[in-house]
Design a protein around this motif. Sequence first.
Motif, PDB file in Angstrom:
ATOM      1  N   ASP A  31    -115.908 -40.165  19.684  1.00  0.00           N
ATOM      2  CA  ASP A  31    -116.851 -39.611  18.712  1.00  0.00           C
ATOM      3  C   ASP A  31    -116.704 -38.094  18.677  1.00  0.00           C
ATOM      4  OD1 ASP A  31    -118.029 -38.775  21.077  1.00  0.00           O
ATOM      5  OD2 ASP A  31    -119.613 -40.280  21.027  1.00  0.00           O
ATOM      6  N   GLY A  32    -117.577 -37.437  17.911  1.00  0.00           N
ATOM      7  CA  GLY A  32    -117.536 -35.986  17.795  1.00  0.00           C
ATOM      8  C   GLY A  32    -116.319 -35.464  17.067  1.00  0.00           C
ATOM      9  N   GLU A  33    -115.800 -36.242  16.106  1.00  0.00           N
ATOM     10  CA  GLU A  33    -114.547 -35.868  15.451  1.00  0.00           C
ATOM     11  C   GLU A  33    -114.696 -34.597  14.611  1.00  0.00           C
ATOM     12  OE1 GLU A  33    -114.937 -40.451  15.012  1.00  0.00           O
ATOM     13  OE2 GLU A  33    -116.234 -38.676  14.877  1.00  0.00           O
ATOM     14  N   THR A  34    -113.657 -33.772  14.645  1.00  0.00           N
ATOM     15  CA  THR A  34    -113.496 -32.668  13.697  1.00  0.00           C
ATOM     16  C   THR A  34    -112.075 -32.715  13.172  1.00  0.00           C
ATOM     17  OG1 THR A  34    -112.854 -31.102  15.442  1.00  0.00           O
ATOM     18  CG2 THR A  34    -115.176 -31.196  14.866  1.00  0.00           C
ATOM     19  N   PHE A  35    -111.921 -32.308  11.921  1.00  0.00           N
ATOM     20  CA  PHE A  35    -110.627 -32.403  11.250  1.00  0.00           C
ATOM     21  C   PHE A  35    -110.471 -31.214  10.325  1.00  0.00           C
ATOM     22  CE2 PHE A  35    -108.468 -33.578   7.286  1.00  0.00           C
ATOM     23  CZ  PHE A  35    -107.220 -33.924   7.764  1.00  0.00           C
ATOM     24  N   ALA A  36    -109.264 -30.660  10.264  1.00  0.00           N
ATOM     25  CA  ALA A  36    -108.991 -29.544   9.360  1.00  0.00           C
ATOM     26  C   ALA A  36    -107.594 -29.694   8.776  1.00  0.00           C
ATOM     27  CB  ALA A  36    -109.116 -28.205  10.082  1.00  0.00           C
ATOM     28  N   LEU A  37    -107.464 -29.359   7.510  1.00  0.00           N
ATOM     29  CA  LEU A  37    -106.197 -29.398   6.786  1.00  0.00           C
ATOM     30  C   LEU A  37    -105.994 -28.049   6.119  1.00  0.00           C
ATOM     31  CD1 LEU A  37    -103.786 -31.098   5.711  1.00  0.00           C
ATOM     32  CD2 LEU A  37    -105.232 -31.699   3.767  1.00  0.00           C
ATOM     33  N   HIS A  38    -104.799 -27.447   6.327  1.00  0.00           N
ATOM     34  CA  HIS A  38    -104.528 -26.110   5.804  1.00  0.00           C
ATOM     35  C   HIS A  38    -103.269 -26.120   4.948  1.00  0.00           C
ATOM     36  CE1 HIS A  38    -105.962 -25.806  10.068  1.00  0.00           C
ATOM     37  NE2 HIS A  38    -106.955 -25.208   9.455  1.00  0.00           N
ATOM     38  N   ALA A  39    -103.269 -25.261   3.943  1.00  0.00           N
ATOM     39  CA  ALA A  39    -102.076 -24.989   3.145  1.00  0.00           C
ATOM     40  C   ALA A  39    -102.046 -23.487   2.856  1.00  0.00           C
ATOM     41  CB  ALA A  39    -102.087 -25.782   1.847  1.00  0.00           C
ATOM     42  N   LEU A  40    -100.951 -22.824   3.250  1.00  0.00           N
ATOM     43  CA  LEU A  40    -100.795 -21.395   3.013  1.00  0.00           C
ATOM     44  C   LEU A  40     -99.465 -21.150   2.318  1.00  0.00           C
ATOM     45  CD1 LEU A  40    -102.379 -21.651   5.963  1.00  0.00           C
ATOM     46  CD2 LEU A  40    -102.264 -19.156   5.794  1.00  0.00           C
ATOM     47  N   ALA A  41     -99.430 -20.137   1.498  1.00  0.00           N
ATOM     48  CA  ALA A  41     -98.196 -19.827   0.789  1.00  0.00           C
ATOM     49  C   ALA A  41     -98.215 -18.378   0.347  1.00  0.00           C
ATOM     50  CB  ALA A  41     -98.027 -20.750  -0.418  1.00  0.00           C
TER      51      ALA A  41
END
Length: 931
Positions: free
Chosen positions: A205-215
Motif C-alpha cells: 500500500d501507500g503507492e506513489t507514481f510519477a511520469l515525466h517527459a522533458l525535451a
Amino acid sequence: MNALRRFAGSLRAVFGGSFATLWLACAPAWAQTADPDEDQASEPVRDVIVVTGSRLRGIEAGEAWPLTTISRAALEATGQTRLGDVLQQMPFTSGSPLNTRVSQRGQGGGLSRGIEAVELRGLGPERTLVLLNGRRFVPGGNGASGLVDLGMLPLAMVERIEIFKSGASVEYGADALAGVINIITRKHIEGVELSTRGRISRRGDGETFALHALAGRQWGRLSVDGGLEYSNQAALSKGDRGFSSTRLSFEGPENRLVFDGSSAPPGGQFRTSRARLTLIDGRPGTSVDDFRPFIDSGPNTDRFNFNPFEDLQQDAERVTAFGSLRWSASGSFSAFSELFFHQRESSQQLAPLPLFTTRLADVSVAPDNTFNPFGERIFDARRRLVEAGPRTFSQDNETWRIVAGVEGGSNGWFWDAAVSHGRNETDQRKTGDLLADRVRLALGPSERLADGTPVCGAAADPVAGCVPLNLFGGPRSIDQAMLDYVVATLNDTGFNEQTVFNANVAGDLIELQNGPLALALGFESRDERGADLPDRQSRIGNTTGNARTVTRGAFTAREAYLELGVPLLADRFLVRRLDLDLGARRVDFDNFGPKNLGEVGVGWQVAEHLAVRASYSDAFRAPNIGELFGGSSQANPVVLDPCSDFAGLGAVEIERCIAQGVPADGSFDQSGEETPELAGGNPLLDPEQGKILTLGLSWEPLGHSDLRFRLDYFDIEIDSGIGALGAETVLGQCLATGADPFCDAISRRADGSIEFIEAQQSNLARETTQGIDLEATWRLSFAGGQLDHRLLLSHVIERELRAFPGAQPLFGEGEYDPDNFGAIPAWQGNYALDWSRGAWSAGYRGQWIDSILERGGEVFPDTVNRVGSVLYHDLRLGWRSRRGWQASVGVDNLTDVQPPLLVNADEGNTDLGTYRALGTVFWLQLGITLP
C-alpha cells in the motif's frame, strides 16, 4: 485522469496556446546534450561565479560558506517522488514541517491540506525563503497562506538545490531569517527524456507514481526547454499501521499505555440527572432501561476509536508543466522567459462528525423531543454520526507563474532585470458538518403524526421542512431524511497572488592593491495579495465546525541593497586572501514603513586548501497576509478561570479579577468550561527582527578536493517574534501581572463569566537557536570504480523560546514539544555511500535521528516520555546503457523501523513530519533518453 483533462484546458487559458505551440515545434529534431558531470555537481564547486547567499561574483573563501548543494544525481538516488520528502530528511531541518502525511486537524491546520513545506533550523516554514532560480515563488496552500508549496515543484525539473543555512535578509529581503532554499531548474536540454518512478510499501500500500517527459531544442540563438509531470499518490488509513491504528496516551507516573478515544461514540453519551449514560448494544433507545452508565476508561471503555477513519497518507493527483525560453542576441545580451503551471486535486478524510451539543450555542435536546427517552432536557449530548460517513476535504488547486527578463554582461560587469507574476487558486469542498440552526430545531420539541411520522414542533403545526434528529437509537437510527436536513456541504475558496520586479548589477568597481573591489547592487518591488473566503455558513458561525471569517489583504514592498567585497590582503604569510564583505539593505513595506539592515563578513583564505569565514548580520521577517489580515476564527478550549474561586487568591489578585468585571463576592464558577477563543490577524504587526552570527571553516587535508571538511557554527536571535498566546496563558498572566495586553484580551459578561478571549497575533516572542553543522566528502578509487562518501551532521546546542516578556524560557533542544517547537533532535545525520563503475552504480544511505524527550503539551500535559534514536537504512542499484536506457531499484527503511510513540503528537501517535510512516518501501525508476 480528470486532472489531465482539466490541466489541458487550463494550460490553454493561461498561456494562450503559445507554450503548447513551442513544444510541438520542438518535436521533430530534439537531440540530447551530454549529461553534466554528476559527481562534480554533488560537491561544492570551487571559484563559482555566484552562489546562493551572496550577490557578489567571484566569491573567495566560498568553501567556508554555510552552503549545502544537492545535485540532480543525488536527488535521483533517493528514489523519492516529492521534493519535500528529500528536504525534510536533511539533518539541518526540524520542527513541525507540513507534508501530505501530517494530520489536517493539527500541525498546520488547514494549511496542511495537501501541501509540503520545510523548516531550516526548526524555526518555522515562514522563516525559510524558497527561491526558484534565485527568484521568489508564489505561495501555495488554501489562500493567504504565505508558504511556498514544495509539492508543486517536480523533481524532474530540478538541476540542483542550493541550501544557504543562515540568514540572508540583506541579500534577499524578508523571510530569509533561517536561511534560503534555492531550487535551480534544468536548462539547455537537447533531446527527449522519458522516465517513470514508483514507490510501494512492503505491505502493498501507500503507492506513489510519477511520469515525466522533458525535451528541448536550440535554433541558432533561440533555445527552448520544457517538461510535463503527472503524479499520483494513493491514500492510506491510519488503521493500516499498528502504531497508528488507535489513539494512545499515557496514564499514571509509570507511563502506562492506554487507549484514548473520543467521548462521543455511535451509541452516544448523555448527561442526565441519573448519570452519564450510553446505549446498550442492540437496544432501540426508546426507554431509560435501554441505557447504562458510560465507561470512560479501562479495557471496556465506551470511547470511540476514530483513527481507522483518518489518513496516514493523503490522496493527491498532480499535473505540472514547465518551460523556459532564451534568445541570445549576442554574447552580452539575452532575453529569457520561464513558464510554470500546476494542477492539484487532493483530498483528506476525518472520522464521522462527533456532535457535542455543548459546542453549539443554545442547542440541547428538548424534554419533549419525540426521540428523548429520559423526559428531561439534555444539555450535554454527544453522538458520533457514523450514518453520515467520514468527513472529507477536497481541494482543486491551480497555480501558474510567468517570468520575463533580460540579462547581459560586458567588461567584467553583469546585470539582469526580470518581472514575474504568479497566482495560486484553491477551491475546497468539505462534507460532513452540520448546520447549527437546523440541529437546534431538529433536537427541539417534536411530535408524531397519526401515521407515526416524526415532525418538528407540534403535530398540529409542524415546522416546515424540519426533520427531528434521533441521537438515542445508536448506529443506523439516523436515516437519510434526517441527514439531508442537518448535514451541510461547505465550499471555501482562496488565492495567493504575487508580482515581483527586480534588477541587479554586479562586477568589479576598481582594481585595488590586493585585488578588485567587487560591487553588487539591486532593487526589488513586490506586490502580494491573498484571500481565504470561507463558506457563508462558516462565516456566520452556523456550522458544527469552528466559525471563521474572511481573510483578505495585500501589501507592497520596495527594497534596495548594496554589497561590497573589499580585498584587504593577498599573498602574505598565512594569508592567501583576506576579504571584507559589507552589505546593506533598505526595505519599505507600505504596512509598517522603512527598515535598514546591515551585514559584515570576513573571508580568510589561509592557504589554498584552508579557508575561514565569519559574518554578523541583521535579519527580518515581514508578517504575511494571513498574520496581518487573518479573519477571526473560533476555537473552544477547556480552560480553568483563575477568577472563579477567590479562596486561593491574594488581595491583589482578587482586585485584578474585580477590575475585569468579576462580582466582588466571587459568585460564579466557570472552571472546566469550553471557552470561546477568538484568533485572528493583526494589521498593526511589526516585522520580526533577528541577529545572526555565522562562523565557517573549510579544509582539504590532502591538498585537493578528494577529501574535504566544512564546519559551520550558527547563532540566531529573533526578537518581536509573531505568535498568539493561548486562553489559559492570557488568563494566568492577567491575574499575575495585571498588564493591559493580557487583561484587555478578556471579555466578560455582566455576571463575570467569560464571553470570549482574544488570541490575536502579536509581536511578543523571543527565540534563539545555536548549533553546529559538519559536512565531509571523500572520493577514492575502489573495485575498479569510484567510491564517494558524504556525511552531513547537525547538532543543536540551544533552542529557546520566551513566549512574551517576563515569561519563563522554554527549551526545545533534544525534545518534542508540539505546542512550541515540534521535534528538535539534538543530533541528526545523513550518510551517503555511492559507487559507480561503467554502466553500474550502487548506493547506501543512512538517516540518523537522535533520541528525544517528549515533555508535556496541551493534549496530555503531564507527559514525560523519552524515545530512542532512530536509524534508517536505504539501498539502491542502478544501470545505464550507452543507448540511453536507465533503470534503478531501491529499498528504503530496509529494517522496517517503525516511528516512535509520541502521545502529544498527531492522532497517529507519532510526529509525521520527522519520522517515516510507511515502514519498508520498494521503489523503481525507469527512463530513456532519445536523440
